[in-house]
Design a protein around this motif. Sequence first.
Motif, PDB file in Angstrom:
ATOM      1  N   PRO A 178      -1.692  -3.387  -2.897  1.00 26.83           N
ATOM      2  CA  PRO A 178      -2.399  -2.122  -3.123  1.00 26.83           C
ATOM      3  C   PRO A 178      -3.513  -2.319  -4.150  1.00 26.83           C
ATOM      4  N   GLU A 179      -4.539  -2.990  -3.709  1.00 27.19           N
ATOM      5  CA  GLU A 179      -5.595  -3.471  -4.604  1.00 27.19           C
ATOM      6  C   GLU A 179      -6.936  -3.320  -3.893  1.00 27.19           C
ATOM      7  N   ALA A 180      -7.932  -2.843  -4.592  1.00 25.34           N
ATOM      8  CA  ALA A 180      -9.258  -2.645  -4.010  1.00 25.34           C
ATOM      9  C   ALA A 180     -10.310  -3.261  -4.917  1.00 25.34           C
ATOM     10  N   VAL A 181     -11.306  -3.862  -4.305  1.00 26.99           N
ATOM     11  CA  VAL A 181     -12.464  -4.364  -5.038  1.00 26.99           C
ATOM     12  C   VAL A 181     -13.602  -3.379  -4.783  1.00 26.99           C
ATOM     13  N   ALA A 182     -13.999  -2.669  -5.824  1.00 22.78           N
ATOM     14  CA  ALA A 182     -15.067  -1.677  -5.725  1.00 22.78           C
ATOM     15  C   ALA A 182     -16.370  -2.317  -6.186  1.00 22.78           C
ATOM     16  N   PHE A 183     -17.323  -2.420  -5.269  1.00 21.64           N
ATOM     17  CA  PHE A 183     -18.592  -3.073  -5.569  1.00 21.64           C
ATOM     18  C   PHE A 183     -19.624  -2.061  -6.038  1.00 21.64           C
ATOM     19  N   ALA A 184     -20.430  -2.489  -7.014  1.00 21.70           N
ATOM     20  CA  ALA A 184     -21.541  -1.667  -7.467  1.00 21.70           C
ATOM     21  C   ALA A 184     -22.599  -1.579  -6.373  1.00 21.70           C
ATOM     22  N   ARG A 185     -23.369  -0.530  -6.428  1.00 24.30           N
ATOM     23  CA  ARG A 185     -24.474  -0.350  -5.489  1.00 24.30           C
ATOM     24  C   ARG A 185     -25.546  -1.400  -5.768  1.00 24.30           C
ATOM     25  N   ARG A 186     -26.105  -1.947  -4.691  1.00 26.22           N
ATOM     26  CA  ARG A 186     -27.187  -2.936  -4.811  1.00 26.22           C
ATOM     27  C   ARG A 186     -28.304  -2.402  -5.705  1.00 26.22           C
ATOM     28  N   PRO A 187     -28.848  -3.207  -6.632  1.00 27.37           N
ATOM     29  CA  PRO A 187     -28.545  -4.598  -6.927  1.00 27.37           C
ATOM     30  C   PRO A 187     -27.571  -4.752  -8.097  1.00 27.37           C
ATOM     31  N   GLY A 188     -26.346  -4.322  -7.912  1.00 29.10           N
ATOM     32  CA  GLY A 188     -25.365  -4.379  -8.985  1.00 29.10           C
ATOM     33  C   GLY A 188     -24.871  -5.786  -9.243  1.00 29.10           C
ATOM     34  N   THR A 189     -24.441  -6.032 -10.458  1.00 28.62           N
ATOM     35  CA  THR A 189     -23.953  -7.353 -10.837  1.00 28.62           C
ATOM     36  C   THR A 189     -22.461  -7.345 -11.140  1.00 28.62           C
ATOM     37  N   HIS A 233     -20.359   1.634  -4.165  1.00 28.76           N
ATOM     38  CA  HIS A 233     -20.999   1.636  -2.844  1.00 28.76           C
ATOM     39  C   HIS A 233     -19.919   1.567  -1.770  1.00 28.76           C
ATOM     40  N   ALA A 234     -19.324   0.395  -1.607  1.00 22.53           N
ATOM     41  CA  ALA A 234     -18.204   0.243  -0.673  1.00 22.53           C
ATOM     42  C   ALA A 234     -17.094  -0.518  -1.386  1.00 22.53           C
ATOM     43  N   ALA A 235     -15.907  -0.436  -0.828  1.00 28.77           N
ATOM     44  CA  ALA A 235     -14.761  -1.142  -1.392  1.00 28.77           C
ATOM     45  C   ALA A 235     -14.203  -2.088  -0.340  1.00 28.77           C
ATOM     46  N   ALA A 236     -13.575  -3.146  -0.812  1.00 29.88           N
ATOM     47  CA  ALA A 236     -12.825  -4.046   0.058  1.00 29.88           C
ATOM     48  C   ALA A 236     -11.356  -3.844  -0.265  1.00 29.88           C
ATOM     49  N   ALA A 240     -18.284  -6.033  -9.914  1.00 29.63           N
ATOM     50  CA  ALA A 240     -17.307  -5.459  -8.999  1.00 29.63           C
ATOM     51  C   ALA A 240     -16.002  -5.348  -9.773  1.00 29.63           C
ATOM     52  N   VAL A 241     -15.278  -4.267  -9.565  1.00 29.43           N
ATOM     53  CA  VAL A 241     -14.049  -4.013 -10.300  1.00 29.43           C
ATOM     54  C   VAL A 241     -12.865  -4.118  -9.359  1.00 29.43           C
ATOM     55  N   VAL A 242     -11.872  -4.900  -9.758  1.00 27.06           N
ATOM     56  CA  VAL A 242     -10.626  -5.016  -8.995  1.00 27.06           C
ATOM     57  C   VAL A 242      -9.645  -4.004  -9.569  1.00 27.06           C
ATOM     58  N   ILE A 243      -9.233  -3.055  -8.740  1.00 27.46           N
ATOM     59  CA  ILE A 243      -8.430  -1.935  -9.210  1.00 27.46           C
ATOM     60  C   ILE A 243      -7.034  -1.979  -8.598  1.00 27.46           C
ATOM     61  N   ASP A 244      -6.018  -1.853  -9.448  1.00 22.23           N
ATOM     62  CA  ASP A 244      -4.649  -1.667  -8.994  1.00 22.23           C
ATOM     63  C   ASP A 244      -4.520  -0.204  -8.570  1.00 22.23           C
ATOM     64  N   CYS A 245      -4.347   0.038  -7.282  1.00 23.19           N
ATOM     65  CA  CYS A 245      -4.360   1.408  -6.772  1.00 23.19           C
ATOM     66  C   CYS A 245      -3.043   2.140  -6.994  1.00 23.19           C
ATOM     67  N   VAL A 246      -2.052   1.472  -7.601  1.00 20.36           N
ATOM     68  CA  VAL A 246      -0.813   2.139  -7.999  1.00 20.36           C
ATOM     69  C   VAL A 246      -0.934   2.657  -9.421  1.00 20.36           C
ATOM     70  N   THR A 247      -1.375   1.790 -10.328  1.00 16.13           N
ATOM     71  CA  THR A 247      -1.433   2.161 -11.741  1.00 16.13           C
ATOM     72  C   THR A 247      -2.809   2.654 -12.177  1.00 16.13           C
ATOM     73  N   TRP A 249       0.809  -1.211   0.000  1.00 18.26           N
ATOM     74  CA  TRP A 249       0.000   0.000   0.000  1.00 18.26           C
ATOM     75  C   TRP A 249       0.850   1.272   0.000  1.00 18.26           C
ATOM     76  N   ALA A 250       2.090   1.182   0.500  1.00 18.60           N
ATOM     77  CA  ALA A 250       2.968   2.355   0.463  1.00 18.60           C
ATOM     78  C   ALA A 250       3.234   2.800  -0.976  1.00 18.60           C
ATOM     79  N   ASP A 251       3.214   1.844  -1.907  1.00 18.50           N
ATOM     80  CA  ASP A 251       3.444   2.187  -3.318  1.00 18.50           C
ATOM     81  C   ASP A 251       2.273   2.947  -3.925  1.00 18.50           C
ATOM     82  N   ALA A 252       1.129   2.934  -3.255  1.00 16.69           N
ATOM     83  CA  ALA A 252      -0.034   3.707  -3.709  1.00 16.69           C
ATOM     84  C   ALA A 252      -0.186   4.994  -2.908  1.00 16.69           C
ATOM     85  N   GLY A 253       0.881   5.362  -2.185  1.00 19.05           N
ATOM     86  CA  GLY A 253       0.822   6.583  -1.389  1.00 19.05           C
ATOM     87  C   GLY A 253       0.406   6.348   0.045  1.00 19.05           C
TER      88      GLY A 253
END
Length: 361
Positions: A72-83, A63-66, A85-92, A22-26
């Motif tokens: 340095p990676e986050a899973v951003a979930f769509a708001r219910r009833p979303g189908t 909605h929320a992220a895990a 979720a995007v896994v994002i590299d928080c560095v690039t 996570w330090a690599d993402a600031g």
Amino acid sequence: MTSRRGFLAGLLAAGVVPKPGWADAGDPAYLTAARLPDRSYWLFGLTETGDELFRLPLPDRGHAAAAHPARPEAVAFARRPGTFAVVIDCVTGASKAVLESPPGRHFYGHGAFSADGGLLFAPENDYKAARGVIGIWDAARGYARLGEFSSGGVGPHDARLLPDGETIVVANGGIETHPEAGRTKLNLSTMRPNLTYLRLDGTAVDQTELDPALHRNSIRHLAVGPDGLVAFAMQWEGDLAAHPPLLGLHRMGGTPRLLAAGDEDHRRMQGYAGSIALAPASGQVAITSPRGGLVQMFDTVTGTCLASHAGPDVCGVSDAGRGFLITAGTGIVSLAGAQGEIWRRRHACQWDNHLVRVARG
């Protein structure tokens, strides 16, 4: 003294590739979703002082992220009833994977990683069978779906890993929905919300329900302390004149404790707690109400309401050590404690419902 760049170059020359952290993402302290004035959606990384470290595009409202516990990676979930979720590299800022819920399923906007980050557990709606499931996704191998197990109820909105690393607590909100009916609630008269505790293989080890008179008090959001204390926020689906408690505390194997502020402050919550956070260092818990424009803070030992802070459209809340960091749909980020607001700053965006603390390894 060898520079960091020279040190890394030496490792690369030796064939040793350091794993990014996570330090690599600031080194963000928090993740949260937001909408900009041009109506685009983004995932933000914020510092302890509420400043922006990065913003990464989302395909739709988040909605929320895990936050992954190591990468340095986050899973951003769509708001219910979303189908999705995007896994994002928080560095690039690159999208590493897109999770699509299987046919007959949709996400609820939340998820939790296993302690080693190898698995992602996502609450999902099996809407054809009107039951909740926890989807299992292989975070170590490109987020392939491995399977699912029962959430122990209907409408599993949130899930959190307990400190033992072996148990997940699930907030089964009790509300049946179906995508063809939009966000219409189909079973208000027969709701049975619960907290269910599950081993990582899906084995149920504990479950607790509220008093039958409170069966319309949907258990929605969770916070977990390092000692295993579970705090849960509720949303009342009955007559608002009843004004039931919106905050509960529970330990696995025990009985829930329900907390509420004094009558006037409690009524101002309008039967709706939108988010929740525990502050272990101070022994406090906070809930927010965007409908009531209010943040309430309680002592977890005595159950006493310590403070109520007003602010339009407040919802996101997270532990900030010496208080709680709070976000609002007005773009405000503020730090507040039981003694009052410490500071605030405004961003040119509308913060969404949740503020996720990035765990330190």
